[in-house]
Design an enzyme around this catalytic site. Structure first.
Site, mmCIF file in Angstrom:
data_model
loop_
_atom_site.group_PDB
_atom_site.id
_atom_site.type_symbol
_atom_site.label_atom_id
_atom_site.label_comp_id
_atom_site.label_asym_id
_atom_site.label_seq_id
_atom_site.Cartn_x
_atom_site.Cartn_y
_atom_site.Cartn_z
ATOM 1 N N HIS A 312 0.852 -1.190 0.000
ATOM 2 C CA HIS A 312 0.000 0.000 0.000
ATOM 3 C C HIS A 312 0.882 1.232 0.000
ATOM 4 O O HIS A 312 1.940 1.252 0.627
ATOM 5 C CB HIS A 312 -0.900 0.014 1.245
ATOM 6 C CG HIS A 312 -2.081 0.920 1.106
ATOM 7 N ND1 HIS A 312 -1.991 2.274 1.320
ATOM 8 C CD2 HIS A 312 -3.357 0.676 0.752
ATOM 9 C CE1 HIS A 312 -3.180 2.823 1.123
ATOM 10 N NE2 HIS A 312 -4.027 1.875 0.758
ATOM 11 N N ASP A 370 -7.881 -5.458 0.144
ATOM 12 C CA ASP A 370 -8.328 -6.340 -0.941
ATOM 13 C C ASP A 370 -7.950 -7.794 -0.737
ATOM 14 O O ASP A 370 -8.441 -8.662 -1.458
ATOM 15 C CB ASP A 370 -7.733 -5.851 -2.263
ATOM 16 C CG ASP A 370 -8.352 -4.521 -2.647
ATOM 17 O OD1 ASP A 370 -7.612 -3.526 -2.725
ATOM 18 O OD2 ASP A 370 -9.581 -4.486 -2.804
HETATM 19 C C1 SDX Z 1 -6.278 -0.075 -2.846
HETATM 20 O O1 SDX Z 1 -4.415 4.434 -2.136
HETATM 21 C C2 SDX Z 1 -5.413 3.836 -1.471
HETATM 22 O O2 SDX Z 1 -5.827 4.242 -0.409
HETATM 23 C C3 SDX Z 1 -6.011 2.653 -2.212
HETATM 24 C C4 SDX Z 1 -7.019 1.808 -1.404
HETATM 25 C C5 SDX Z 1 -8.301 2.559 -1.130
HETATM 26 O O3 SDX Z 1 -9.028 2.168 -0.186
HETATM 27 O O4 SDX Z 1 -8.648 3.471 -1.946
HETATM 28 O O5 SDX Z 1 -6.447 1.396 -0.164
HETATM 29 C C6 SDX Z 1 -7.434 0.559 -2.177
HETATM 30 O O6 SDX Z 1 -6.014 0.253 -3.969
HETATM 31 C C7 SDX Z 1 -5.408 -1.032 -2.068
HETATM 32 C C8 SDX Z 1 -4.208 -1.531 -2.902
HETATM 33 C C9 SDX Z 1 -4.709 -2.677 -3.802
HETATM 34 N N1 SDX Z 1 -3.655 -3.037 -4.762
HETATM 35 C C10 SDX Z 1 -3.022 -4.220 -4.691
HETATM 36 O O7 SDX Z 1 -3.159 -5.027 -3.763
HETATM 37 C C11 SDX Z 1 -2.096 -4.488 -5.892
HETATM 38 C C12 SDX Z 1 -0.754 -4.977 -5.362
HETATM 39 N N2 SDX Z 1 -0.086 -3.851 -4.667
HETATM 40 C C13 SDX Z 1 0.849 -3.071 -5.417
HETATM 41 O O8 SDX Z 1 0.598 -2.930 -6.777
HETATM 42 C C14 SDX Z 1 1.376 -1.850 -4.670
HETATM 43 O O9 SDX Z 1 1.649 -2.256 -3.398
HETATM 44 C C15 SDX Z 1 0.542 -0.592 -4.614
HETATM 45 C C16 SDX Z 1 0.149 -0.120 -5.953
HETATM 46 C C17 SDX Z 1 -0.689 -0.838 -3.784
HETATM 47 C C18 SDX Z 1 1.373 0.493 -3.923
HETATM 48 O O10 SDX Z 1 2.469 0.718 -4.741
HETATM 49 P P1 SDX Z 1 3.545 1.862 -4.387
HETATM 50 O O11 SDX Z 1 3.199 2.573 -3.138
HETATM 51 O O12 SDX Z 1 3.764 2.679 -5.621
HETATM 52 O O13 SDX Z 1 4.810 1.030 -4.013
HETATM 53 P P2 SDX Z 1 5.878 0.572 -5.027
HETATM 54 O O14 SDX Z 1 5.224 0.000 -6.242
HETATM 55 O O15 SDX Z 1 6.869 1.655 -5.195
HETATM 56 O O16 SDX Z 1 6.516 -0.663 -4.225
HETATM 57 C C19 SDX Z 1 7.619 -0.500 -3.353
HETATM 58 C C20 SDX Z 1 8.392 -1.804 -3.493
HETATM 59 C C21 SDX Z 1 8.783 -2.119 -4.934
HETATM 60 O O17 SDX Z 1 9.931 -2.955 -4.874
HETATM 61 P P3 SDX Z 1 11.423 -2.254 -5.038
HETATM 62 O O18 SDX Z 1 11.380 -1.485 -6.353
HETATM 63 O O19 SDX Z 1 11.571 -1.342 -3.848
HETATM 64 O O20 SDX Z 1 12.387 -3.402 -5.047
HETATM 65 O O21 SDX Z 1 7.554 -2.916 -3.085
HETATM 66 C C22 SDX Z 1 7.329 -3.771 -4.201
HETATM 67 C C23 SDX Z 1 7.657 -2.979 -5.443
HETATM 68 O O22 SDX Z 1 8.046 -3.848 -6.494
HETATM 69 N N3 SDX Z 1 5.919 -4.131 -4.143
HETATM 70 C C24 SDX Z 1 5.434 -5.358 -4.327
HETATM 71 C C25 SDX Z 1 4.054 -5.254 -4.125
HETATM 72 N N4 SDX Z 1 3.732 -3.988 -3.833
HETATM 73 C C26 SDX Z 1 4.885 -3.288 -3.854
HETATM 74 N N5 SDX Z 1 6.057 -6.503 -4.654
HETATM 75 C C27 SDX Z 1 5.258 -7.589 -4.753
HETATM 76 N N6 SDX Z 1 3.912 -7.583 -4.563
HETATM 77 C C28 SDX Z 1 3.287 -6.439 -4.257
HETATM 78 N N7 SDX Z 1 1.967 -6.431 -4.067
#
Ligand code: SDX
Length: 435
Positions: A312, A370
């Protein structure tokens, strides 16, 4: 806003230093007001993805990502999920205070008296293929609602804003249920205004004209709690879209349709559907025994595979909604005699393995709202492709509250971000023969 605190930016290119006021909220990070930066220096800030940018002032929802805290108008989500229902939560988000009994009864009466949609709306559905994704239908139909309500589209008129809010809250369950019925080839069910808001939703989704639908109070309470948990969440992607659309003066139906379109993405509201798809994929590969292989793939950046339902932008601790959703899972599966649901068992094992794995711990990746919501919804009989529609239904009140707050803000201006341009500078068109 005034402030005695300030930040000073000094520049190595000879630009004179500039002071910027710092404002403190009632809780949470301070903000640096940089609105005069461009005028004073000819420079923009640069923050793609808005990692360090507050786009507005708001009094509605507060999230503490480190503590894993979520407050709607100051009330912890844990208390609202236990002591209130979704309509009370809607009243709170829209008005800033929990309703008294008379206020609650009046609000419920107004909402439940607007549950029908114009009969012409049914004709939009016949234009869609039966296998159209219900979110595609919802985006289209909610945007089309504005075609039926020319009497309440003056967004500067508070009465028009109130009527539009009531209409949207009241009609979303009807449209969501119609999208479901259309996809399964069953007749639309008209709303039943003598049922509760969420009881009526389940009646319209699962009832049929041939027999009386028996509302199951345990399941209604579980779905109602899911709606509460998804009602608002500060300035997330879809809410920011609604605010930006609203800042141009677009009508509320168009703004909510824009929010629905944004929520559809798998990185946002589409994650609950993507999470169930992920669990099914792991089951196909061999279930719990194959979780290790799947986790390996997630850690391999080139795979593009993410652990859906984890991570998140704000929560760097357990999403409080995920905890409540897991409890609801236990309740619903227990009530339905599905304690051994394979998806739930697989999800809990996946969660346990991920929370012990340094890759996720180091990146502060925890289950979000989720991760479990899809399992509960599936147990309630809601098809996977409908999960994000339920999320959109629940979030409609948050979008409306944030949109109304933006419209009423005296400092409100049309949102118009700038850019860092790295494309080609001015050049001339060469005749075709010389290209
Ligand atoms: C919702 O914003 C809100 O409030 C949204 C929400 C709401 O109520 O409105 O809470 C609802 O959207 C919840 C989130 C649902 N999405 C998912 O579950 C999809 C999986 N999650 C990711 O796509 C991700 O965690 C996000 C999009 C939710 C957040 O992404 P960020 O904040 O941009 O973080 P990032 O992509 O920069 O990740 C940081 C690191 C990265 O690795 P490095 O580059 O540092 O090596 O963490 C890794 C990412 O690759 N990473 C994950 C991951 N999420 C982040 N790796 C594996 N699986 C994941 N789910």
């Amino acid at each position: 806003m005034t402030s005695e605190h300030k930040a000073t930016i000094s520049f190595s290119d000879g630009t004179a230093p500039v002071d910027f006021p710092i404002y403190k909220g009632s809780v949470g990070p301070d903000v640096i007001d940089i609105r005069k930066l461009y005028g004073a220096t000819g420079k923009f800030t640069f923050d793609p993805g808005f990692l360090s940018t507050a786009a507005c002032e708001s009094e509605i929802t507060y999230i503490d990502g480190d503590k894993g805290e979520l407050l709607y108008r100051g009330y912890p989500i844990e208390e609202l999920a236990v002591h209130c229902d979704y309509l009370e939560t809607c009243y709170l988000l829209l008005n800033g205070e929990l309703p008294t009994q008379p206020e609650r009864d009046d609000f419920e009466m107004r909402v439940m008296r607007h549950t029908m949609v114009h009969e012409q709306m049914t004709r939009f559905f016949t234009g869609f293929r039966r296998d159209a994704h219900p979110m595609a239908i919802l985006v289209g139909c909610v945007g089309a609602l504005s075609a039926f309500y020319h009497d309440s589209l003056d967004i500067q008129n508070p009465d028009h804003r109130f009527v539009s809010a009531i209409r949207l809250l009241a009609k979303m369950p009807t449209l969501v249920a119609m999208a479901h019925k259309y996809s399964v080839g069953q007749p639309f069910m008209y709303p039943r205004n003598n049922l509760s808001y969420t009881g009526n939703l389940m009646h319209m989704m699962f009832g049929v004209p041939c027999e009386e639908y028996q509302v199951n109070d345990v399941l209604v309470r579980a779905l109602d709690r899911i709606l509460i948990l998804h009602a608002d969440h500060e300035q997330n992607a879809s809410t920011s879209t609604v605010r930006l659309a609203g800042s141009s003066g677009a009508n509320p139906f168009a703004c909510i349709a824009a929010g629905i379109a944004t929520l559809w993405g798998p990185a946002h509201g589409g994650a609950n559907e993507a999470c169930l798809v992920m669990l099914n994929d792991i089951k196909q590969r061999g279930g719990v025994a194959k979780i290790g292989d799947f986790i390996k793939e997630v850690k391999d950046k080139d795979s593009g595979v993410k652990l859906m339902g984890f991570g998140h932008r704000v929560y760097k601790n357990y999403d409080p909604r995920a905890k409540l959703m897991r409890e609801t899972c236990y309740e619903v599966l227990g009530a339905l005699g599905l304690e051994n649901d394979p998806d739930f068992a697989l999800a809990m094992k996946l969660e346990q393995i991920a929370l012990e794995d340094d890759y996720f711990v180091k990146r502060k990746l925890y289950p979000n709202v989720d991760f479990y919501s899809g399992i509960v919804q599936k147990a309630l009989g809601i098809p996977v492709e409908m999960f994000t529609c339920i999320f959109a239904l629940a979030r409609t009140v948050g979008w409306i509250a944030q949109w109304a707050e933006m419209i009423s803000d005296p400092d409100q201006k049309i949102g118009r971000p700038r850019q860092l341009f790295t494309g080609p500078t001015r050049r001339v068109v060469k005749p075709m023969a010389q290209r």
